[in-house]
Structures are given as structure tokens and as C-alpha cells.
Write an enzyme that holds these catalytic residues in place. Structure first.
Site, PDB file in Angstrom:
ATOM      1  N   GLU A 102      43.408  48.153  40.361  1.00 33.63           N
ATOM      2  CA  GLU A 102      43.432  49.587  40.574  1.00 33.63           C
ATOM      3  C   GLU A 102      44.796  49.893  41.201  1.00 33.63           C
ATOM      4  OE1 GLU A 102      40.278  51.059  43.095  1.00 33.63           O
ATOM      5  OE2 GLU A 102      41.144  53.083  43.035  1.00 33.63           O
ATOM      6  N   LYS A 119      43.292  45.777  50.757  1.00 34.95           N
ATOM      7  CA  LYS A 119      44.346  46.772  50.556  1.00 34.95           C
ATOM      8  C   LYS A 119      44.303  47.849  51.630  1.00 34.95           C
ATOM      9  CE  LYS A 119      43.810  46.979  45.993  1.00 34.95           C
ATOM     10  NZ  LYS A 119      43.866  47.396  44.592  1.00 34.95           N
ATOM     11  N   ARG A 144      36.302  35.301  45.891  1.00 32.34           N
ATOM     12  CA  ARG A 144      37.611  35.830  46.273  1.00 32.34           C
ATOM     13  C   ARG A 144      38.330  34.824  47.151  1.00 32.34           C
ATOM     14  NH1 ARG A 144      37.490  41.596  46.008  1.00 32.34           N
ATOM     15  NH2 ARG A 144      39.179  41.907  47.483  1.00 32.34           N
TER      16      ARG A 144
HETATM   17  P1  ATP Z   1      41.202  44.863  47.879  1.00 34.19           P
HETATM   18  O1  ATP Z   1      39.862  44.387  48.344  1.00 34.19           O
HETATM   19  O2  ATP Z   1      42.330  44.078  48.421  1.00 34.19           O
HETATM   20  O3  ATP Z   1      41.369  46.324  48.027  1.00 34.19           O
HETATM   21  P2  ATP Z   1      40.440  45.103  45.153  1.00 34.19           P
HETATM   22  O4  ATP Z   1      39.471  44.117  44.673  1.00 34.19           O
HETATM   23  O5  ATP Z   1      39.958  46.472  45.450  1.00 34.19           O
HETATM   24  O6  ATP Z   1      41.252  44.488  46.352  1.00 34.19           O
HETATM   25  P3  ATP Z   1      41.623  45.560  42.614  1.00 34.19           P
HETATM   26  O7  ATP Z   1      42.878  46.256  42.292  1.00 34.19           O
HETATM   27  O8  ATP Z   1      40.351  46.195  42.229  1.00 34.19           O
HETATM   28  O9  ATP Z   1      41.641  45.239  44.159  1.00 34.19           O
HETATM   29  O10 ATP Z   1      41.671  44.053  42.098  1.00 34.19           O
HETATM   30  C1  ATP Z   1      42.068  43.663  40.825  1.00 34.19           C
HETATM   31  C2  ATP Z   1      41.463  42.329  40.529  1.00 34.19           C
HETATM   32  O11 ATP Z   1      41.869  41.375  41.501  1.00 34.19           O
HETATM   33  C3  ATP Z   1      39.953  42.382  40.584  1.00 34.19           C
HETATM   34  O12 ATP Z   1      39.460  41.753  39.416  1.00 34.19           O
HETATM   35  C4  ATP Z   1      39.585  41.624  41.809  1.00 34.19           C
HETATM   36  O13 ATP Z   1      38.404  40.920  41.613  1.00 34.19           O
HETATM   37  C5  ATP Z   1      40.763  40.682  42.005  1.00 34.19           C
HETATM   38  N1  ATP Z   1      40.957  40.374  43.426  1.00 34.19           N
HETATM   39  C6  ATP Z   1      41.220  41.234  44.427  1.00 34.19           C
HETATM   40  N2  ATP Z   1      41.288  40.612  45.602  1.00 34.19           N
HETATM   41  C7  ATP Z   1      41.059  39.303  45.354  1.00 34.19           C
HETATM   42  C8  ATP Z   1      40.975  38.116  46.155  1.00 34.19           C
HETATM   43  N3  ATP Z   1      41.153  38.174  47.482  1.00 34.19           N
HETATM   44  N4  ATP Z   1      40.730  36.951  45.533  1.00 34.19           N
HETATM   45  C9  ATP Z   1      40.568  36.889  44.214  1.00 34.19           C
HETATM   46  N5  ATP Z   1      40.617  37.952  43.402  1.00 34.19           N
HETATM   47  C10 ATP Z   1      40.856  39.145  43.953  1.00 34.19           C
HETATM   48 MG    MG Z   2      38.889  47.684  44.144  1.00 32.18          MG
END
Ligand code: ATP
Ligand code: MG
Length: 564
Positions: free
Chosen positions: A37, A273, A263
Site C-alpha cells: 500500500e 509503518k 512476518r
Molecule cells: P506495516 O505493518 O509496516 O504497516 P503493511 O503490511 O501494512 O506493513 P503493506 O504495504 O500492506 O504493509 O505490505 C505489503 C506486503 O508486505 C504485504 O503483503 C505484507 O504482508 C508484506 N509485509 C509487510 N510487513 C512485513 C513484515 N514485517 N514481514 C514480512 N512481510 C511483510
Molecule cells: Mg497494510
């Protein structure tokens, strides 16, 4: 791709894909996607997902899409889109022509929503957001059906059309899927699929004032793109039945198979984030690319090589249970790669002047220094030597304790690649601070060995005072001093309470070997005995700036022992 083959270990996702190919599932194809995102910069956790998605596609001759899940116009920005693209590219991956945006599918998704309404599987609900939450129930308590659930198809179509036309205020109506308010999985209790948001979108501008929810858009976008293996983190496990439900109701080109993995969490940092935005916007760090941030842009600026990050992601593996990965593993991977590839150089970070009294004033010479003892093909370089030199302040002690083998009054040590020198006299200023050492050298020891076979215990790095270049050196350390800065959040302790006050140590008057004057931002080098360094983007012809990427050894374990 150039990663350490001996690191490669199998994992359950690789096994599933191999099995699928052998059974010709999805026609034997592998199509994955990385779906960020665009509401922040990417971090090391995303790197894990990127390496997995692009890595699997590469390994099985498939393809990986970069798709921005840009369904929330309130939080998303073009700046983030650009940074994400450049970060993925920097990590070494290429999506080719497969760059997509969920917003590309807004028309299609709306069409799907209309189909659901026409089939009686979605309805416009006019409860307030608070009521919707209340009616939803809890894990223990079944949900309550909305009084608007039985609206007729005609009424729903009319209301949805008017929502789309901008006739209503935000929160007045939403479109919900009609599934099951008693479902044990809360995601199936008539989830919201469209909401009114009066905001301009970074790509569709003001075309829409209703936007699909992430849950509605995500699985369907995968299906529209023909994704075969939709690799998600564990928190989406409970959403999978919902994604499957959507895909089963409408005629999508394909039916993706979602597989969840744990994760990445890492010690001494935060990866959410929301928390990273807090650090950036409230000035706790210099920006998204602050070298102490575990963002991809921060790690790049700090000097972490992309190969080292990819090797790290391979090393930690892929599983289903969450754990806290030790920051040391990433630093190990960085050192391991840089040890083999980085040029060596001598740099004195806290200079102390040394005058070689028996070296003629008008004389200078060049000595040969090895560029990388791990790789002799990298050759050697000349380093200038003269009567006035700098050594490290910490390499001299007037009254040395037992195990100090470096320079002291009356003692002889080796200057690396140069000569043996002996300290004859210590010069001090009026405050008693040491300002200079007077030494003599043994011309017979050129290159660092004595023909008579006598040994010295210490070898010091040094630079020639008349030839060296000045630089600012930024010594970075971990941003937090607590392994899990979020551990006390439930007791009301903010993660920022655990920021390490010594995470940046600025050294302004460092003296470097002259060859380093030509180094450009991004160039990496090992300063002998000090660590790996990288030229910062702030560096210029007038002022060289180096960041410490990582120390030579893991000194952190020791420091912690001392402080606990
Ligand atoms: P955050 O929790 O940091 O805000 P998010 O999951 O909301 O991260 P996205 O932009 O939705 O961020 O993530 C894009 C992809 O990266 C998703 O498929 C998510 O599963 C993966 N991802 C995000 N954080 C991690 C992590 N710590 N380890 C592995 N994969 C991750
Ligand atoms: Mg997200």
C-alpha cells in the site's frame, strides 16, 4: 542471481509450489505479486516479502507483479509509489511490464459489486459506523443483522448509484456483502465493501467518491491479474475465506491460492509503518532514509549492499510462526559480503599527531598496501609516508594496563605496511592533554618486518599528515537500546521511550588516506580495524562524509553485558 548458494534452504512455500507444478496446478504456472500500500516507505520486513515473491517467480520461471494496493485515498501518496519502485529495483528485482495498481481495477471492481447486488449478495446499509461496529458482535457474541439487510435489489442499485454520484455524506451509507452475521469468522459478518470517501485519489483524481475496501479489492485484484500463488503474511489467514467468497461469486479470470507466512520482526527496531511515520514526522530521525532506520532507503544510505539483504532474507527462511530475528544476523550478512568485496583503506577517526624525528623533513615515499586480503585479485595501492603522521588517539596510552599492546612510551609497534616506530617523548599542552608523540622509526623495517626477526605486538593504522584528506564520519548504532521497544506498549509505555541516545556519534575531524578523496556517494570501503563505511549522500568535493555501515565485530553483546 548472485546469492550464497549454501544459504539456500527449502521452506514450505517452495515445497507447495514444487508440488503444484508437478501436478500441473494453475497450468504449471507461477505468478506472484508484491502488493504494497503506498502509504509509507518499505522496510526490512517488506524485503522479506519482496525476496520471497520475486524469488519464487524467478526460481520457477514465472513472473512477479508489482501491484500497489491503493484503495485508501486518505493515506496514499505518489512520493511513496516512487520510493517503493526504486527500492524494489535497488534490491535487484524487475517486474518488467507488470506494474499494476488496484485503482486500475476500480471500474472492474464496481462492476463486480453491481453483480453482487443483482444476485442479492450485497446491500446498501445505512447504519452509522458505530452501529455497524456494535452490530458486528465479538468472537463470543454473534452479530446482529442490519435492519437494511433486506432492501430490494432495485433499492440497493438506486442507492449505490447515488452513492457513486456523490449524493451522500461520508458515513451515511456503505455497501456490504451479505454473507453471515453469525459466522464464527468475523470477517464474514457482512463486511463493508464500498465506502464513501470525499477525497481525491493520487491516480484517479476526483473520478470516484466511493472506494472499495482493501478486503474487497485485494483478493479480486489478484484474481484479475491471474496470480497463482498469493503470498501473504499471517494476519490475512482469517481473511482468506472472505477473499475466496468474493472470487467465487463473480466471474474472475482466475482463482488464486493464498498461502500465509510469518512476518519478520527484528530486534532493536520497529517495523510498523505507523511507528516509522511517527519517527519521521516528529523529527526523531532525519527522514525515511535516516541510516538508523530499517527502511530499505535507510539501509541503502547506511551502506548495506542489496545482496547482503537478499542473503539475509534467504538465511531467516520462511515459516508460519512469528519470532524476533536478531539484528546481529543482518549485520553478519552485511559483514560477510563486504569482507569479500570492500576495498581496504586507512582512516584515523580521532587523530593524534606523531612526528618521526629521524625521518628527513623533505622526504616522502610510497608504500604498498593490499586492497583486500580476502581477494588478492583486487591488487594493491600506494600510500604516502612522511615525517608527520596521524594515529588513533586510542592507540596510545601513557600508562598502559597489562593487556594493552599498542603504543606507549619506550615501546615499539608496527605501522601497517610501513615501519616499526618507537615512542620516545610525549608532548602535552598547558592542560596536560597529549598533543603529539615524538617517535623514531627503524628504516630497516620497511614493509613491516624486521630483518633481525624481532617482533612487535601491536600493528596500527595511520595516515600521512601532509597527504591525508579530512572527513566527517558518522558512527551509527542501533536506534533503540531495548531489543523489543514495543514490549511495554500494553502498559502504556511508548516505544520512543527506548530510543538509544547514542545512536549517532559525529566525528568531524577524521583523517583519511588520500585515495578516498575520489569516493562518491554510495561507495563502500573498510577502514582497517574500524569497520565498513559508505560515502553519504551529503558528501561533496568540499566536505567528505562517511557513514559507518557496520563495525568489524559485534561489539554490542559486550556493551549490553556491561550495562546490565
Ligand atoms: P506495516 O505493518 O509496516 O504497516 P503493511 O503490511 O501494512 O506493513 P503493506 O504495504 O500492506 O504493509 O505490505 C505489503 C506486503 O508486505 C504485504 O503483503 C505484507 O504482508 C508484506 N509485509 C509487510 N510487513 C512485513 C513484515 N514485517 N514481514 C514480512 N512481510 C511483510
Ligand atoms: Mg497494510
Amino acid at each position: 542471481m548472485d546469492s550464497n548458494a549454501d544459504n539456500v534452504q527449502s521452506h514450505f512455500i517452495r515445497n507447495i509450489i514444487e508440488q503444484d507444478i508437478s501436478e500441473n496446478k494453475h497450468g504449471g504456472m507461477v505468478v506472484t505479486r508484491f502488493p504494497p500500500e503506498p502509504n509509507g516507505y518499505l522496510h526490512i520486513g517488506h524485503a522479506k516479502s519482496i525476496c520471497l515473491n520475486f524469488g519464487m517467480a524467478e526460481e520457477f520461471n514465472g513472473r512477479c507483479h508489482l501491484r500497489f494496493d491503493d484503495t485508501n485515498p486518505l493515506k496514499e501518496e505518489e512520493e511513496y509509489v516512487e520510493s517503493i519502485k526504486s527500492d524494489v529495483r535497488w534490491l535487484g528485482y524487475d517486474w518488467g511490464e507488470h506494474l499494476y495498481f488496484a485503482s486500475d481495477y476500480f471500474d472492474k471492481l464496481y462492476e463486480y459489486a453491481l453483480m453482487l447486488v443483482k444476485q442479492g449478495k450485497a446491500y446498501v446499509c445505512s447504519l452509522s459506523p458505530e452501529q455497524i461496529r456494535e452490530y458486528r458482535g465479538t468472537l463470543k457474541l454473534a452479530g446482529k443483522e442490519s435492519p437494511y439487510r433486506e432492501r430490494s435489489v432495485e433499492e440497493n442499485l438506486d442507492l449505490l448509484d447515488r452513492m457513486k454520484a456523490g449524493e451522500f455524506q461520508e458515513g451515511e451509507h456503505v455497501l456490504r456483502a451479505k454473507i453471515d452475521m453469525a459466522a464464527s469468522n468475523l470477517n464474514l459478518r457482512d463486511p463493508v465493501i464500498y465506502r464513501i470517501v470525499n477525497a481525491s485519489h493520487h491516480r484517479t483524481a476526483d473520478k470516484w467518491c466511493i472506494y472499495p475496501t482493501y478486503d474487497f479489492a485485494h483478493g479480486l485484484s489478484d484474481a484479475i491479474e491471474g496470480v497463482t500463488h498469493s503470498l501473504c503474511s499471517m494476519e490475512f489467514e482469517d481473511h482468506r475465506p472472505l477473499y475466496d467468497w468474493f472470487v467465487d461469486q463473480v466471474p474472475t479470470p482466475s482463482r488464486p491460492q493464498q498461502i500465509e507466512f510469518a512476518r519478520l520482526n527484528m530486534s532493536y527496531t520497529v517495523l510498523s509503518k505507523r511507528k516509522l511515520i511517527d519517527l519521521v514526522e516528529n523529527g526523531y530521525v532525519e527522514g525515511w532514509d535516516d541510516p538508523r532506520m530499517m527502511t530499505i532507503s535507510g539501509m541503502r544510505r547506511r551502506g548495506y549492499p542489496p545482496v547482503a539483504i537478499r542473503n539475509f532474507c534467504e538465511m531467516i527462511g520462511v515459516g508460519k510462526s512469528e519470532n524476533l530475528v536478531d539484528m546481529n544476523m543482518l549485520e553478519y550478512s552485511v559483514r560477510d559480503y563486504l569482507n569479500k568485496t570492500a576495498m581496504r583503506a586507512m582512516a584515523v577517526l580521532r587523530p593524534l599527531k606523531v612526528v618521526i624525528t629521524n625521518y628527513p623533513e623533505d622526504q616522502e615515499e610510497e608504500l604498498e598496501a593490499i586492497n583486500n586480503p580476502e581477494d588478492m585479485d583486487m591488487g594493491s595501492r600506494p600510500v604516502p609516508f612522511s615525517r608527520e603522521l596521524y594515529i588513533e588517539q586510542t592507540d596510545f596510552m601513557e600508562e598502559p594496563p597489562k593487556k594493552f599492546f599498542r603504543l606507549a612510551p619506550g615501546r615499539e609497534v608496527r605501522l601497517r605496511y610501513a615501519y616499526f616506530i618507537k615512542c620516545d617523548e610525549v608532548i602535552k599542552d598547558d592542560n596536560g592533554e597529549i598533543t603529539e608523540l615524538r617517535c623514531t622509526y627503524d628504516p630497516e623495517t620497511r614493509g613491516g618486518a624486521a630483518p633481525d626477526g624481532r617482533k612487535v605486538k601491536g600493528t596500527l593504522h595511520w595516515v600521512s599528515a601532509g597527504h591525508c584528506v579530512n572527513a566527517e564520519v558518522r558512527l551509527y548504532d542501533r536506534l533503540f537500546y531495548k531489543a523489543d521497544p514495543t514490549a511495554q506498549e500494553k502498559n502504556g509505555v511508548d516505544f520512543k521511550e527506548y530510543l538509544n541516545p547514542d545512536s549517532l556519534n559525529l566525528l568531524q575531524s577524521c583523517k583519511l588516506e588520500p585515495g578516498l578523496a575520489d569516493y562518491k556517494p554510495g561507495d563502500r570501503v573498510q577502514f582497517e580495524r574500524q569497520g565498513y563505511f559508505c560515502v553519504d549522500k551529503d558528501s561533496s568535493q568540499d566536505k567528505l562524509v562517511f557513514n559507518r555501515t557496520v563495525a568489524l565485530k559485534d561489539t554490542w553483546a559486550k556493551i549490553q553485558q556491561k550495562s546490565s
